[in-house]
Design an enzyme around this catalytic site. Structure first.
Site, PDB file in Angstrom:
ATOM      1  N   TYR A  56       0.831  -1.117   0.096  1.00 27.22           N
ATOM      2  CA  TYR A  56       0.041  -0.058  -0.241  1.00 27.22           C
ATOM      3  C   TYR A  56       0.699   1.320  -0.001  1.00 27.22           C
ATOM      4  CZ  TYR A  56      -3.715  -3.095   1.451  1.00 27.22           C
ATOM      5  OH  TYR A  56      -4.477  -4.283   1.582  1.00 27.22           O
ATOM      6  N   HIS A 139      -0.158 -12.138   0.967  1.00 27.33           N
ATOM      7  CA  HIS A 139      -1.093 -11.282   0.278  1.00 27.33           C
ATOM      8  C   HIS A 139      -0.888 -11.401  -1.105  1.00 27.33           C
ATOM      9  CE1 HIS A 139      -1.738  -6.658  -0.023  1.00 27.33           C
ATOM     10  NE2 HIS A 139      -2.756  -7.299  -0.152  1.00 27.33           N
TER      11      HIS A 139
END
Length: 327
Positions: A56, A139
């Protein structure tokens, strides 16, 4: 705000969690002051679960969340981050990151190996300035699932056994692959993106039954399906799963909004409440970028949904018969 335990671990999360994607500049730039105000509003509202990732904003989200948490009592908050991408420095001259609105100071390198996982954790701890991570997720492993299962999961299990993390799992949008992970490993929790929402019930097929059977918790993310469920009525140009919503889906959301309005509640309020009706779901995570967004979502989360809403949604054929709706 109520807290729930993740699987058989000792880790607990608040039922509403702060999703850190927007803090990394998802879709649009975000300055430090606005990010800090959003995090402060979340803390003041009682949110104590914060989720982030190196991905992110190539570290921006982790740094910003760490800036809030490291000065708060350690026993009061729960932090999750993710592994699978290492951040490698590069010259950002004249370029912005391809995924987030930040300078391209780093590039991402996929790595689910043991060494890659441990390096990723060490770098995340340094970026955030905290002493430990409570929950660690593999992830976005959809396209690298075999590697993540064969190498990444054992690395996470080793970190858990050593007490370096409290709970482990994976964050993906693919319920079938998360089901395999649940059935073939000893994870505590999975984070499911966009597949158990008012508009997408596909997790009811296999994943949620498997999690219920094996005592694995689910955290529901992307519960607004990237925007379509985020407003009282679908906004012009609203997206569904990060693409323009098809008219059939927009029409379905409008029919749901009709039912909600008939009972004095809104589509976002019902969308927030729906996943938590399933006993396997321990919490929902919502990405937020401003203090106003935080306060609006917390207010919506606290609304009591009348039982007739669920009955009428089901009667209209808008909810899967298998979806639990009674508290």
């Amino acid at each position: 705000m109520r807290r729930n335990r993740l699987g058989q671990s000792s880790v607990h999360i608040t039922e509403l969690g702060f999703g850190g994607g927007p803090l990394g500049g998802l879709f649009a730039p975000l300055d430090d002051e606005t990010a800090a105000e959003a995090l402060e509003a979340a803390w003041e509202s009682g949110i104590r679960y914060y989720d982030t990732s190196p991905h992110y904003g190539i570290g921006h989200s982790e740094r910003r969340i760490g800036g809030l948490l490291r000065d708060r009592p350690r026993e009061e908050w729960t932090l999750s981050t993710k592994v699978g991408r290492l951040l490698v420095p590069q010259d950002p001259t004249g370029r912005m990151d391809e995924s987030f609105a930040v300078p391209a100071t780093h590039r991402r390198v996929w790595d689910f190996t043991r060494d890659g996982v441990r390096r990723s954790v060490e770098e995340s701890l340094e970026r955030m300035g905290v002493d430990r991570i409570d929950v660690l997720f593999l992830h976005d492993a959809e396209e690298r699932f075999e590697e993540a299962l064969r190498e990444g999961y054992p690395a996470l299990a080793e970190l858990r056994a050593q007490g370096m993390v409290g709970a482990i799992g994976a964050g993906m949008y693919h319920p079938g692959k998360l089901t395999r992970l649940v059935e073939e490993s000893d994870v505590d929790v999975v984070m499911l993106s966009g597949r158990y929402t008012l508009l997408d019930h596909s997790a009811l097929d296999d994943l949620l039954p498997a999690c219920t059977e094996r005592g694995v918790s689910v955290i529901a993310a992307s519960i607004f399906n990237s925007g379509l469920l985020a407003t009282a009525r679908p906004a012009e140009g609203a997206t569904f799963d990060y693409a323009p919503a098809e008219q059939e889906t927009v029409d379905r959301a409008h029919r749901m909004a009709d039912v909600c309005e008939a009972h004095g509640v809104t589509l976002p309020e019902v969308a927030l409440a729906f996943p938590l009706r399933h006993p396997a779901v321990a919490g929902v995570v919502v990405g937020m970028r401003t203090a106003d967004e935080v306060r609006r979502n917390v207010t919506a989360f606290e609304v009591e949904i009348p039982a007739r809403v669920w009955d009428d949604l089901r009667a209209e054929g808008l909810l899967d018969e298998r979806a639990p709706v009674r508290a």
